[in-house]
Design a protein around this motif. Structure first.
Motif, PDB file in Angstrom:
ATOM      1  N   GLY A   1       0.481  -1.160   0.075  1.00 34.85           N
ATOM      2  CA  GLY A   1      -0.197  -0.417  -0.193  1.00 34.85           C
ATOM      3  C   GLY A   1       0.819   1.241   0.389  1.00 34.85           C
ATOM      4  N   ASN A   2       0.060   2.626   0.122  1.00 36.83           N
ATOM      5  CA  ASN A   2       1.079   3.431   0.423  1.00 36.83           C
ATOM      6  C   ASN A   2       1.247   3.914   1.752  1.00 36.83           C
ATOM      7  N   SER A   3       2.032   2.762   1.936  1.00 34.91           N
ATOM      8  CA  SER A   3       1.955   3.473   3.989  1.00 34.91           C
ATOM      9  C   SER A   3       3.306   4.799   4.209  1.00 34.91           C
TER      10      SER A   3
ATOM     11  N   VAL B   1       4.117   0.208  -5.103  1.00 34.05           N
ATOM     12  CA  VAL B   1       3.434  -0.046  -6.419  1.00 34.05           C
ATOM     13  C   VAL B   1       3.355   1.323  -6.920  1.00 34.05           C
ATOM     14  N   SER B   2       3.261   1.257  -8.096  1.00 34.24           N
ATOM     15  CA  SER B   2       2.978   2.364  -9.151  1.00 34.24           C
ATOM     16  C   SER B   2       1.826   2.119 -10.071  1.00 34.24           C
ATOM     17  N   GLY B   3       0.829   2.466 -11.008  1.00 35.31           N
ATOM     18  CA  GLY B   3       0.018   1.917 -11.745  1.00 35.31           C
ATOM     19  C   GLY B   3      -1.149   2.080 -12.303  1.00 35.31           C
TER      20      GLY B   3
ATOM     21  N   ALA C   1      11.307   5.709  -2.215  1.00 38.42           N
ATOM     22  CA  ALA C   1      10.960   6.020  -3.473  1.00 38.42           C
ATOM     23  C   ALA C   1       9.449   6.381  -3.675  1.00 38.42           C
ATOM     24  N   LYS C   2       8.665   5.625  -3.720  1.00 33.03           N
ATOM     25  CA  LYS C   2       6.702   6.017  -3.866  1.00 33.03           C
ATOM     26  C   LYS C   2       6.654   7.078  -3.013  1.00 33.03           C
ATOM     27  N   MET C   3       7.274   7.633  -2.076  1.00 31.21           N
ATOM     28  CA  MET C   3       6.366   8.638  -1.745  1.00 31.21           C
ATOM     29  C   MET C   3       6.802   9.711  -2.698  1.00 31.21           C
ATOM     30  N   VAL C   4       7.992   9.956  -2.762  1.00 33.14           N
ATOM     31  CA  VAL C   4       8.433  11.055  -3.519  1.00 33.14           C
ATOM     32  C   VAL C   4       8.467  11.269  -5.075  1.00 33.14           C
ATOM     33  N   HIS C   5       7.969   9.714  -5.532  1.00 34.41           N
ATOM     34  CA  HIS C   5       7.541   9.788  -6.990  1.00 34.41           C
ATOM     35  C   HIS C   5       6.163  10.622  -6.593  1.00 34.41           C
ATOM     36  N   ASN C   6       5.487  10.248  -6.114  1.00 36.16           N
ATOM     37  CA  ASN C   6       4.028  10.761  -5.505  1.00 36.16           C
ATOM     38  C   ASN C   6       3.999  12.228  -5.723  1.00 36.16           C
ATOM     39  N   GLY C   7       5.425  12.645  -4.876  1.00 38.23           N
ATOM     40  CA  GLY C   7       5.458  14.371  -4.840  1.00 38.23           C
ATOM     41  C   GLY C   7       5.624  14.898  -5.781  1.00 38.23           C
ATOM     42  N   ILE C   8       6.712  14.392  -6.764  1.00 40.69           N
ATOM     43  CA  ILE C   8       6.903  14.741  -7.966  1.00 40.69           C
ATOM     44  C   ILE C   8       5.769  15.039  -9.229  1.00 40.69           C
ATOM     45  N   GLU C   9       4.715  13.640  -9.175  1.00 39.92           N
ATOM     46  CA  GLU C   9       3.359  13.462  -9.446  1.00 39.92           C
ATOM     47  C   GLU C   9       2.705  15.114  -8.923  1.00 39.92           C
ATOM     48  N   TYR C  10       2.182  15.293  -7.946  1.00 40.45           N
ATOM     49  CA  TYR C  10       1.978  16.717  -7.364  1.00 40.45           C
ATOM     50  C   TYR C  10       2.422  17.456  -8.068  1.00 40.45           C
ATOM     51  N   ALA C  11       3.213  17.982  -8.392  1.00 39.89           N
ATOM     52  CA  ALA C  11       4.270  19.295  -8.917  1.00 39.89           C
ATOM     53  C   ALA C  11       4.262  19.171 -10.459  1.00 39.89           C
TER      54      ALA C  11
ATOM     55  N   ALA D   1      -9.045  19.147  -4.902  1.00 42.21           N
ATOM     56  CA  ALA D   1      -8.382  18.471  -4.895  1.00 42.21           C
ATOM     57  C   ALA D   1      -8.142  17.510  -3.247  1.00 42.21           C
ATOM     58  N   ASP D   2      -7.968  15.800  -3.345  1.00 38.47           N
ATOM     59  CA  ASP D   2      -8.003  16.143  -2.178  1.00 38.47           C
ATOM     60  C   ASP D   2      -6.794  15.343  -1.663  1.00 38.47           C
ATOM     61  N   ASP D   3      -6.118  14.757  -0.549  1.00 40.11           N
ATOM     62  CA  ASP D   3      -4.719  14.171  -0.943  1.00 40.11           C
ATOM     63  C   ASP D   3      -4.787  12.805  -0.079  1.00 40.11           C
ATOM     64  N   SER D   4      -3.953  12.026   0.254  1.00 38.96           N
ATOM     65  CA  SER D   4      -4.055  11.225   1.228  1.00 38.96           C
ATOM     66  C   SER D   4      -2.969  11.089   2.237  1.00 38.96           C
ATOM     67  N   GLY D   5      -1.850  11.783   1.573  1.00 40.37           N
ATOM     68  CA  GLY D   5      -1.242  11.325   2.295  1.00 40.37           C
ATOM     69  C   GLY D   5       0.516  12.331   2.236  1.00 40.37           C
ATOM     70  N   GLU D   6       0.405  11.026   0.506  1.00 39.89           N
ATOM     71  CA  GLU D   6       2.338  11.500   0.065  1.00 39.89           C
ATOM     72  C   GLU D   6       3.181  12.739   0.244  1.00 39.89           C
TER      73      GLU D   6
ATOM     74  N   ALA E   1      -1.436  24.086  -2.979  1.00 44.27           N
ATOM     75  CA  ALA E   1      -2.441  24.137  -3.833  1.00 44.27           C
ATOM     76  C   ALA E   1      -3.795  23.708  -3.845  1.00 44.27           C
ATOM     77  N   ARG E   2      -3.128  22.455  -2.951  1.00 44.70           N
ATOM     78  CA  ARG E   2      -4.882  21.628  -2.939  1.00 44.70           C
ATOM     79  C   ARG E   2      -5.130  21.788  -1.694  1.00 44.70           C
ATOM     80  N   PHE E   3      -4.978  22.850  -0.738  1.00 45.94           N
ATOM     81  CA  PHE E   3      -4.984  22.949   0.044  1.00 45.94           C
ATOM     82  C   PHE E   3      -6.352  24.323   0.065  1.00 45.94           C
TER      83      PHE E   3
HETATM   84  O1  LIG Z   1      -0.343   6.332  -6.076  1.00 47.85           O
HETATM   85  C1  LIG Z   1      -0.676   6.806  -6.193  1.00 47.85           C
HETATM   86  C2  LIG Z   1      -0.314   7.623  -7.849  1.00 47.85           C
HETATM   87  O2  LIG Z   1       1.016   7.151  -8.088  1.00 47.85           O
HETATM   88  C3  LIG Z   1      -2.098   7.309  -5.378  1.00 47.85           C
HETATM   89  O3  LIG Z   1      -2.925   7.122  -6.715  1.00 47.85           O
HETATM   90  C4  LIG Z   1      -1.755   7.822  -4.424  1.00 47.85           C
HETATM   91  O4  LIG Z   1      -3.168   8.682  -3.258  1.00 47.85           O
HETATM   92  C5  LIG Z   1      -2.436  10.006  -5.361  1.00 47.85           C
HETATM   93  O5  LIG Z   1      -2.103  10.672  -4.456  1.00 47.85           O
HETATM   94  P1  LIG Z   1      -3.172  11.517  -3.638  1.00 47.85           P
HETATM   95  O6  LIG Z   1      -3.986  11.157  -2.797  1.00 47.85           O
HETATM   96  O7  LIG Z   1      -2.287  12.475  -2.456  1.00 47.85           O
HETATM   97  O8  LIG Z   1      -3.148  12.895  -4.669  1.00 47.85           O
END
Ligand SMILES: O=C(CO)[C@H](O)[C@H](O)COP(=O)(O)O
Length: 293
Positions: free
Chosen positions: A85-87, A111-113, A165-175, A234-239, A263-265
């Motif tokens: 999971g995204n722990s 896990v990403s996909g 590593a997955k957390m940093v991936h998701n941070g990049i995803e946000y930006a 836009a919500d966020d789930s922690g990453e 920006a999400r806040f």
């Molecule tokens: O891991 C993911 C994508 O790579 C998930 O979709 C992730 O939960 C998205 O993050 P958030 O809900 O904070 O936007």
């Protein structure tokens, strides 16, 4: 191989299917009896050969912690738990230490996909010992994208290395998403450019900003040019928060990712609270007009 899989939602359900297509035996457990193969976690463990390998794919935080706690009671020395999971990466050391009290191994795996992983495969970033990882390697091989050496990486022996590593991936995803979104707002709100969806589409080949996120945005813009059907929330789930927390802890400058998190806040406010104070001060020093409800 034979593997237990806990959590058969959007991610876990598709992963079960991809593992089965590769010839593996999956005993899936989910609280929802409509998708579960067995009626309980204990029944799932009973069906697994020794040493048992159980992949946990439930929401981060309490659901993962309590599932791993229950598995600790059910599993035995030599068995393995994989948290896919995204722990939060800091949870992994705690879970690994707790399971180690009974000689149960632990691997954390980012896990990403998304929902496309069933067909395209998943990028897998794992942490933990090579010895533990070897027990789940056939499943890793089945889940990763086919026909590429990329997509599966050992991030290091420390518990949490994979989730970090997955957390940093998701941070990049946000930006990245924030950058596309800001560019889209400028194009959509001005009248300089016509046919904004096709402008985005033209960037999908050859340009330096092509990406899967861009592809997904083009699909949405072609269906609803001004995204009228979607509320700007836009919500966020922690990453993103954990990425910024880690950046602060290590004094790593992170202007783009932290701005995209904030920006999400902003998106969750009915009205911009801070701007009330800005407006009040402008009015005070310059007599600038205040807009009232
Ligand atoms: O891991 C993911 C994508 O790579 C998930 O979709 C992730 O939960 C998205 O993050 P958030 O809900 O904070 O936007």
């Amino acid at each position: 191989m034979e593997i237990g899989l806990v959590g058969l939602g959007k991610m876990g359900g598709n992963m079960r299917e991809r593992l089965r297509r590769a010839g593996h035996t999956v005993v899936g457990y989910d609280r929802n009896p409509e998708v579960s193969d067995v009626e309980s976690l204990a029944a799932m463990v009973d069906k697994l050969p020794s040493p048992a390998v159980v992949w946990v794919m439930v929401p981060a935080g309490d659901p993962t912690r309590s599932t791993i706690g229950e598995l600790k009671e059910l599993l035995a020395e030599g068995d393995l738990v994989v948290d896919g999971g995204n722990s939060k990466y800091t949870d992994d050391a705690l879970n690994a230490a707790s399971l180690a009290e009974k000689g149960i191994g632990f691997v954390d795996c980012g896990v990403s996909g998304g929902v496309w992983g069933l067909e395209n495969g998943y990028a897998l970033m794992y942490g933990g010992s090579e010895q533990d990882a070897a027990k789940v390697m056939p499943a890793f091989e089945a889940l990763k994208p086919a026909d590429t050496p990329d997509g599966l990486v050992h991030c290091g022996p420390k518990p949490g290395a994979g989730h970090f590593a997955k957390m940093v991936h998701n941070g990049i995803e946000y930006a990245m998403m924030q950058a596309y979104a800001e560019g889209w707002e400028l194009l959509d709100k001005t009248e300089m450019v016509e046919n904004v969806p096709e402008v985005f589409a033209s960037w999908r080949t050859g340009t330096v900003v092509r990406s899967w996120l861009l592809d997904l945005l083009v699909d949405q813009l072609r269906a609803d040019e001004h995204l009228d059907a979607i509320k700007g929330y836009a919500d966020d789930s922690g990453e993103g928060r954990w990425t910024v927390e880690a950046a602060i802890e290590h004094a790593v400058p992170m202007p783009a990712i932290s701005a995209s998190l904030f920006a999400r806040f902003v998106s969750r406010q009915e009205d911009d609270h801070a701007m009330k104070a800005i407006s009040a001060m402008r009015n005070g020093f310059g007599g600038h007009a205040i807009k009232k409800d």
